[in-house]
Design a protein around this motif. Structure first.
Motif, mmCIF file in Angstrom:
data_model
loop_
_atom_site.group_PDB
_atom_site.id
_atom_site.type_symbol
_atom_site.label_atom_id
_atom_site.label_comp_id
_atom_site.label_asym_id
_atom_site.label_seq_id
_atom_site.Cartn_x
_atom_site.Cartn_y
_atom_site.Cartn_z
ATOM 1 N N GLY B 87 0.819 -1.214 0.000
ATOM 2 C CA GLY B 87 0.000 0.000 0.000
ATOM 3 C C GLY B 87 0.847 1.255 0.000
ATOM 4 N N ILE B 88 1.873 1.288 0.865
ATOM 5 C CA ILE B 88 2.735 2.472 0.963
ATOM 6 C C ILE B 88 3.440 2.716 -0.362
ATOM 7 N N ASN B 89 3.879 1.639 -1.008
ATOM 8 C CA ASN B 89 4.613 1.770 -2.255
ATOM 9 C C ASN B 89 3.771 2.419 -3.350
ATOM 10 N N SER B 90 2.447 2.300 -3.248
ATOM 11 C CA SER B 90 1.620 2.887 -4.302
ATOM 12 C C SER B 90 1.157 4.293 -3.935
ATOM 13 N N LEU B 91 1.604 4.806 -2.788
ATOM 14 C CA LEU B 91 1.277 6.198 -2.449
ATOM 15 C C LEU B 91 2.179 7.139 -3.240
ATOM 16 N N THR B 92 1.778 8.408 -3.328
ATOM 17 C CA THR B 92 2.674 9.388 -3.943
ATOM 18 C C THR B 92 3.850 9.629 -2.998
ATOM 19 N N LYS B 93 4.928 10.171 -3.546
ATOM 20 C CA LYS B 93 6.164 10.264 -2.774
ATOM 21 C C LYS B 93 5.980 11.019 -1.458
ATOM 22 N N THR B 94 5.273 12.145 -1.515
ATOM 23 C CA THR B 94 5.080 12.949 -0.303
ATOM 24 C C THR B 94 4.397 12.129 0.789
ATOM 25 N N TYR B 95 3.326 11.434 0.423
ATOM 26 C CA TYR B 95 2.601 10.653 1.425
ATOM 27 C C TYR B 95 3.411 9.456 1.887
ATOM 28 N N ARG B 96 4.201 8.901 0.953
ATOM 29 C CA ARG B 96 5.020 7.762 1.330
ATOM 30 C C ARG B 96 6.023 8.173 2.405
ATOM 31 N N ILE B 97 6.647 9.340 2.203
ATOM 32 C CA ILE B 97 7.636 9.791 3.181
ATOM 33 C C ILE B 97 6.974 10.051 4.528
ATOM 34 N N ARG B 98 5.807 10.690 4.502
ATOM 35 C CA ARG B 98 5.102 10.952 5.766
ATOM 36 C C ARG B 98 4.742 9.653 6.467
ATOM 37 N N PHE B 99 4.291 8.692 5.669
ATOM 38 C CA PHE B 99 3.899 7.402 6.239
ATOM 39 C C PHE B 99 5.114 6.723 6.865
ATOM 40 N N MET B 100 6.244 6.812 6.165
ATOM 41 C CA MET B 100 7.439 6.142 6.681
ATOM 42 C C MET B 100 7.946 6.794 7.960
ATOM 43 N N ILE B 101 7.738 8.105 8.098
ATOM 44 C CA ILE B 101 8.136 8.752 9.355
ATOM 45 C C ILE B 101 7.361 8.099 10.498
ATOM 46 N N LEU B 102 6.063 7.934 10.300
ATOM 47 C CA LEU B 102 5.214 7.308 11.318
ATOM 48 C C LEU B 102 5.659 5.865 11.550
ATOM 49 N N ASN B 103 5.931 5.161 10.447
ATOM 50 C CA ASN B 103 6.349 3.762 10.549
ATOM 51 C C ASN B 103 7.626 3.626 11.373
ATOM 52 N N ASN B 104 8.529 4.626 11.240
ATOM 53 C CA ASN B 104 9.828 4.493 11.877
ATOM 54 C C ASN B 104 9.834 4.922 13.339
ATOM 55 N N VAL B 105 8.700 5.434 13.817
ATOM 56 C CA VAL B 105 8.651 5.853 15.223
ATOM 57 C C VAL B 105 9.054 4.712 16.161
ATOM 58 N N ALA B 137 1.906 -5.769 21.782
ATOM 59 C CA ALA B 137 3.116 -4.941 21.784
ATOM 60 C C ALA B 137 4.141 -5.480 20.790
ATOM 61 N N HIS B 138 4.302 -6.804 20.777
ATOM 62 C CA HIS B 138 5.276 -7.391 19.853
ATOM 63 C C HIS B 138 4.860 -7.185 18.401
ATOM 64 N N ILE B 139 3.546 -7.319 18.142
ATOM 65 C CA ILE B 139 3.072 -7.046 16.781
ATOM 66 C C ILE B 139 3.380 -5.598 16.427
ATOM 67 N N PHE B 140 3.136 -4.699 17.393
ATOM 68 C CA PHE B 140 3.351 -3.270 17.159
ATOM 69 C C PHE B 140 4.798 -2.972 16.757
ATOM 70 N N PHE B 141 5.769 -3.531 17.486
ATOM 71 C CA PHE B 141 7.146 -3.145 17.126
ATOM 72 C C PHE B 141 7.722 -4.001 16.002
ATOM 73 N N SER B 142 7.051 -5.095 15.629
ATOM 74 C CA SER B 142 7.578 -5.932 14.541
ATOM 75 C C SER B 142 7.182 -5.431 13.151
ATOM 76 N N ILE B 143 5.950 -4.943 13.031
ATOM 77 C CA ILE B 143 5.470 -4.530 11.704
ATOM 78 C C ILE B 143 6.425 -3.530 11.033
ATOM 79 N N PRO B 144 6.875 -2.483 11.750
ATOM 80 C CA PRO B 144 7.752 -1.518 11.074
ATOM 81 C C PRO B 144 8.988 -2.161 10.446
ATOM 82 N N PHE B 145 9.517 -3.202 11.090
ATOM 83 C CA PHE B 145 10.704 -3.842 10.526
ATOM 84 C C PHE B 145 10.359 -4.596 9.243
ATOM 85 N N VAL B 146 9.193 -5.230 9.225
ATOM 86 C CA VAL B 146 8.775 -5.916 7.999
ATOM 87 C C VAL B 146 8.598 -4.888 6.879
ATOM 88 N N VAL B 147 7.931 -3.768 7.205
ATOM 89 C CA VAL B 147 7.719 -2.722 6.194
ATOM 90 C C VAL B 147 9.065 -2.223 5.671
#
Lengths: 350, 266, 271
Positions: B87-105, B137-147
């Motif tokens: 899903g993130i990959n099909s976003l426009t660049k601006t939204y992708r970057i914003r999404f990744m900031i959130l993902n990397n928290v 909690a484990h699901i929460f911190f694992s997803i960002p690494f998969v992404v």
């Protein structure tokens, strides 16, 4: 050849706030090889993607085989596409790539085998069935992409700059093969390119586009010989474009001289643009009733010399098989039917 | 890059870093075969602690809990993370970057901040602390690494790949399942491996989000530090895990080398 | 492709819930007497500010800065050459050497801390090799422990940037007359800065917030901000004061985020 296969009516498309296609209408007949030609960003790929169903247009109609395609998704259209950079599936080998669409349609194994074999024969890739696509050269990948599309027997094949990443020799060979393939398959091709030579070589019809607007539609010969405006003239082949005035029918004035020509139907003293192709100009000794200039440069181009002549500070390009010397004073000679008069468009000289 | 520089200092620094990273692991291995329960001195070579793993019921439960949470959270994180990355990959660049900031928290946040944040949110939810909260909690911190693992691979793919699938008759679901996911298979496996590792190894976030006596191995260790109930069997368990990891990674590596070699011979 | 965007929406909701809600909660808790476990009426109060002045807290802040900066500095000093050397290797065992850096992560960090702790006592298992340390509770113990734990996090991001770097840039620099040293500090180092920033942050933040490590290797004498937060949240149950203190951390984290964003927008150097 006469039945209309695709009709585009008043297509409009914007990204964010920029309109990339302005109210565009166009039709493609059965068994026609039509090329969309234009510089990058002219909307040609967007138009192709609208026909393929990968983009939705904001306004207008796409009518395919008599039906409005508005609610038909890409995967239900009898149209297949050869993508730029091919979009081959990296995890599948050649056979599985070509068989992909047939398997989605759930055809039986024998039929799939036969059809894939036939398609691979047509693109001259027999014996490569088990190769991973990553191990194929650019030219071979392109053939796989074509086979993958035509194996589904579409009524219309869309090709998005498919020759762009091939080297010159291969590109020229493929131009002939594609044209042959289109004739033997008996289906319509819409081909997108920015290469005018490619467009002129292969097409039945060329559509010249700029900024989302069609500039001219016609047979390759007409597009080349009778460009409708400055843009088409300069985009298709090299040309000398000069501003002038149409004094009356069959009489044009430019470079301070009057010339008879074959054009008519302009207003009296209407400002116009004149195009003269470089190969239509013959150099001779200076003369009073001719355009005179000085040879500024001469470049050997293989088949001919490209000669630059300076006339009142303006450069003329002349193609000639006879060499001249830099600094020679010459006159430019051309026949009345080689002066092509076009309506003045308000764009700056390009 | 380095040919003309003197290699020796680089080799020395590299050797030193491997030493300082591996030294404690070497000590753990040593302690696992040391008969002394305190581990203060080396008394006698013995495999007694390896047997003890299977006799210490509390430790066994902790190991089981660790694996249970790791397996479930990895499975969920891999599926959700992969689909999200598509899903993130099909976003426009601006939204992708914003999404990744959130993902990397959760990636950048220190574990303690993630842990206390989740603890506060979970306290508002009608679930009791323990296995469910730790799993979430484990699901929460694992997803960002998969992404983060899957997304770069998706970006490498031909942008027209999905369109090509649609062009050949796939609907959106078939396109994702038959084309996109097989094309990024290796990255998905790598992402799952990272998620599993993060889960197995986690202490701080688990510590903040567990409750009602639910313990994984790390919490088991922490709650017994300096106490008599601390059993050196955990050294033996850890040694087994490390050797298993070396075995698996070594196998993958050797396989890769053989494949590369075979390819170059062709 | 646009249809696929929907796939990212559920995760967006989940992340907003689990990232923004707790941040707001922490802010609210730090200026009120709200009890999250028995949520009910609460009033705003600034009484928790006095905790910031307690010697326990000020010491912890000072220690956190001191140890985390030193540990990060030493990790960088050691880690950069290691990453550089590994990236320059041409052997087919290269990935194996890099994998070796990751393997220790599979070993439980608490146990590795315990291993160091046991070694830093004069009487230890090392006596059998004729070695004896007496470092427990010293700066050395904490710094050695931190470098040992966090060094891979410094090396890996720098390695991945150096590894991807176009080698012809180095050739180009030399072609233009730069010597090895100039090539390094004018071309290679500036191009690896995104890895350095990620590595620094991935080392600095865990070091700053560690609590098991200082507790064990500091022999209970050295407290970092992590110990204070653990204490308030899980031991003395003073979540409101703990929240106020964790805001200090969050401010630091925000600056780190800004730094990472400047160099690596999509977090490609994070793993």
């Amino acid at each position: 050849m006469d039945k209309v296969l695709v009709e585009l009516k008043n297509i409009k498309k914007s990204y964010d706030d920029t309109e990339v296609i302005h109210n565009l209408s166009l039709y493609i007949k059965e068994n026609e090889f039509l090329t969309l030609l234009g510089p990058s960003g002219c909307g040609k790929t967007t138009l192709l993607r609208i026909i393929g169903g990968f983009e939705t247009h904001d306004d207008g109609q796409v009518i395919f085989d008599g039906q409005d395609m508005k609610d038909t998704p890409a995967y239900q259209r009898e149209i297949n596409t050869v993508f730029q950079n091919y979009a081959l599936f990296p995890h599948l080998n050649v056979f599985d790539n070509v068989a992909f669409g047939l398997r989605i349609k759930k055809l039986d194994k024998d039929t799939i085998d036969t059809k894939v074999k036939n398609a691979l024969r047509l693109v001259k890739l027999e014996g490569y069935e088990q190769r991973p696509v990553s191990k194929m050269s650019g030219g071979q990948q392109q053939r796989v992409a074509i086979a993958r599309a035509i194996v589904n027997e579409p009524k219309l094949l869309l090709l998005d700059e498919p020759l762009g990443s091939l080297d010159l020799k291969l590109r020229q060979d493929m131009q002939y093969e594609l044209k042959e393939m289109q004739e033997s398959l008996g289906i319509s091709f819409i081909f997108v390119t920015h290469d005018q030579e490619e467009a002129l070589t292969m097409s039945d019809t060329v559509v010249v586009m700029k900024d989302g607007v069609i500039q001219q539609i016609g047979r390759p010969e007409d597009i080349y010989n009778e460009p409708k405006n400055r843009f088409t003239a300069s985009f298709i082949g090299e040309s000398n474009i000069v501003e002038g005035v149409m004094k009356e029918d069959y009489l044009v004035h430019f470079e301070g001289l009057d010339f008879t020509c074959v054009d008519k139907g302009f207003a009296k003293n209407e400002p116009i643009d004149i195009v003269i192709r470089p190969e239509d100009i013959v150099l001779a000794a200076p003369a009073d009733d001719r355009i005179n200039g000085v040879v500024d440069d001469i470049i050997f181009k293989g088949v001919h010399y490209e000669i630059i002549v300076l006339v009142n500070g303006r450069e003329y390009i002349i193609h000639s098989t006879d060499p001249v010397n830099v600094g020679d004073e010459v006159s430019l000679n051309f026949d009345p039917d080689e002066i092509h008069v076009m309506k003045r468009t308000d764009e700056a000289s390009s | 890059m380095i040919d003309r520089l003197k290699k020796a200092p680089f080799i020395m620094v590299t050797a030193f870093s491997y030493f300082i990273i591996y030294f404690p692991i070497f000590v753990i291995v040593l302690l696992s075969v040391n008969a002394s329960p305190s581990g203060q001195t080396f008394t006698e070579f013995s495999f007694v602690w390896y047997k003890e793993i299977f006799l210490n019921e509390r430790l066994l439960t902790a190991i089981f809990n660790t694996l249970l949470v790791a397996v479930i959270s990895t499975a969920v994180a891999t599926v959700v993370g992969t689909l999200t990355a598509i899903g993130i990959n099909s976003l426009t660049k601006t939204y992708r970057i914003r999404f990744m900031i959130l993902n990397n928290v959760p990636v950048i946040n220190p574990d303690i901040v993630t842990g206390l944040s989740l603890m506060l949110v979970f306290s508002l939810l009608p679930i009791s602390f323990g296995m469910p909260t730790m799993l979430l909690a484990h699901i929460f911190f694992s997803i960002p690494f998969v992404v983060l693992t899957v997304l770069p691979k998706l970006k490498e793919l031909d942008p027209n790949l999905m369109d090509a699938a649609l062009d050949l008759g796939c609907n959106y679901f078939e396109g994702v399942v038959k084309v996109i996911i097989p094309s990024i298979k290796t990255a998905i496996i790598a992402g799952a491996l990272i998620a599993f590792t993060m889960s197995i190894d986690d202490f701080v976030i688990s510590y903040f989000t567990t409750g009602n006596g639910f313990q994984n191995v790390s919490i088991w260790i922490y709650s017994r530090l300096g106490r008599r109930t601390f059993s050196p069997a955990v050294y033996a368990y850890n040694t087994l895990v490390v050797f298993l990891t070396i075995g698996v990674l070594g196998y993958i590596n050797v396989n890769n080398i053989i494949r590369v070699k075979r390819r170059s011979e062709k | 492709m646009k249809h696929l965007r929907k796939l990212s929406y559920p995760y967006l909701v989940w992340m907003v819930l689990l990232v923004f809600v707790p941040t707001l909660l922490v802010l609210l808790l730090s200026v009120s007497d709200l009890d999250v476990f028995n949520a009910g009426p609460f009033r705003l109060t600034f009484e928790w500010i006095e905790f910031l002045g307690k010697p326990k807290v000020t010491n912890a802040v000072r220690n956190s800065i001191y140890y985390s900066f030193l540990a990060t500095f030493f990790s960088f000093l050691i880690g950069y050459p290691v990453a550089y050397y590994l990236a320059s290797l041409k052997t087919r065992f290269k990935t194996f050497y890099v994998t070796l850096l990751i393997i220790p992560i599979w070993s439980n960090m608490l146990l590795r801390i315990i291993a160091w702790e046991k070694l830093f006592f004069p009487i230890s298992i090392l006596n059998m090799f004729g070695i004896s340390f007496d470092l427990i509770g010293t700066d050395y113990a904490i710094l050695i422990g931190m470098v040992s734990m966090y060094l891979p996090f410094m090396v890996l991001p720098i390695y991945s940037v150096l590894e991807k770097m176009d080698r012809s840039l180095v050739d180009a620099a030399k072609d233009l007359g730069a010597n090895d040293f100039q090539t390094f500090y004018k071309v290679i180092f500036p191009l690896s800065i995104s890895g350095v920033v990620s590595g620094t942050i991935m080392t600095l933040l865990p070091a700053m917030t560690a609590f098991a490590l200082p507790e064990r290797l500091g022999a209970g004498k050295i407290q970092l901000i992590g110990n204070v937060i653990e204490d308030y949240f899980l031991k003395t149950n003073n979540i409101n004061a703990g929240s106020l203190i964790s805001i200090l951390l969050m401010v630091v984290i925000v600056f780190m985020f800004i730094a990472i964003l400047r160099f690596d927008k999509e977090g490609e150097t994070l793993i």
